[in-house]
Design an enzyme around this catalytic site. Structure first.
Site, PDB file in Angstrom:
ATOM      1  N   SER A   1      48.895   6.114  29.568  1.00  0.00           N
ATOM      2  CA  SER A   1      49.260   6.564  30.912  1.00  0.00           C
ATOM      3  C   SER A   1      48.001   6.607  31.757  1.00  0.00           C
ATOM      4  O   SER A   1      46.890   6.745  31.227  1.00  0.00           O
ATOM      5  CB  SER A   1      49.875   7.974  30.837  1.00  0.00           C
TER       6      SER A   1
ATOM      7  N   TYR B   1      50.744  16.615  27.363  1.00  0.00           N
ATOM      8  CA  TYR B   1      51.122  15.221  27.574  1.00  0.00           C
ATOM      9  C   TYR B   1      49.885  14.404  27.931  1.00  0.00           C
ATOM     10  O   TYR B   1      49.629  13.346  27.334  1.00  0.00           O
ATOM     11  CB  TYR B   1      52.149  15.106  28.696  1.00  0.00           C
TER      12      TYR B   1
END
Length: 247
Positions: free
Chosen positions: A137, A150
């Protein structure tokens, strides 16, 4: 990585980016198998798109081993694995329930893909042309304070991918990191109408274009993720971090 003629397993390919990539690879002339937890969802994908589905609980080591045995028996020519599975939930460290969120996030986003790689990598090295693709990400490079675990798991997967690539140097396995920006999916329950997010079709089209035009690339970076990816090098890290934090 070649973009056609592969047999590709996408772990976590039943929705969002995973399903969109599965459809793109399928349409490009690859045999695609998607794996996920919901049998009814897998059956829907098979009926709608002709893409094979297999059950997988990425948090269960036995499930990963079962998937390996099933897929490699059915598809001895399997030559690519994409680790897509992931969850993203907001956390507040002072909230008692946040530790449970953090632990589930690590189990799903980090331990799951690592177990998947350990299970499939030896098999893939026996193929003449193979690839392992991890999905990190933009938040691996500048974290979102609202989702600390996360972001941390994606940073860890980036690091793991770098080391994996070096360890597999000299084998037939290419290791590729895909680092998405914010994309219009249901991740974190935001829905698909977030104007600040990149449209899903645009993202997957750009990813496929980059894989085709840069077959030896170590990272797949669409233009919209580059401000995050290069924030540290560009001297904009603090600005970008504060912006993501909403201040």
């Amino acid at each position: 990585m070649k973009t056609t003629g592969n047999t590709i397993l996408i772990a976590g390919g039943t929705s969002g980016i995973g399903l969109a990539l599965a459809r793109r690879f399928h349409e490009a002339g690859n045999k695609v198998i998607v794996a996920g937890r919901r049998r009814h969802r897998l059956d829907e994908i098979t009926a709608a798109h002709g893409i094979e589905g297999e059950l997988l609980d990425i948090t269960d080591e036995a499930s990963i081993r079962g998937l390996f045995e099933t897929v490699t028996a059915k598809h001895p020519d399997l030559n690519a694995v994409i680790a897509m599975a992931g969850i993203m939930e907001p956390e507040q460290v002072l909230d008692p329930g946040s530790l449970d969120i953090a632990e589930r996030t690590i189990e799903t986003n980090l331990l799951g893909p690592i177990r998947l790689v350990h299970t499939f990598a030896p098999f893939l090295t026996r193929q003449p042309d193979a690839a392992i693709l991890t999905v990190t990400s933009g938040l691996a490079y500048v974290p979102l304070a609202a989702t600390p675990t996360y972001s941390a798991t994606k940073a860890a997967m980036h690091s793991f991918t770098e080391s994996l690539r070096e360890q597999l140097r000299g084998t037939s396995v290419q290791v590729i990191e895909i680092a998405p920006p914010l994309v219009r999916t249901s991740l974190m329950g935001e829905g698909t109408d977030n104007d600040n997010a990149m449209p899903l079709d645009e993202f997957t089209a750009e990813v496929m274009g980059l894989l085709e035009s840069e077959p030896d690339a170590a990272q797949v970076l669409v233009e919209r993720v580059k401000p995050l990816r290069y924030a540290e090098a560009d001297g904009t890290y603090e600005k970008v971090f504060a912006m993501l934090a909403g201040r």
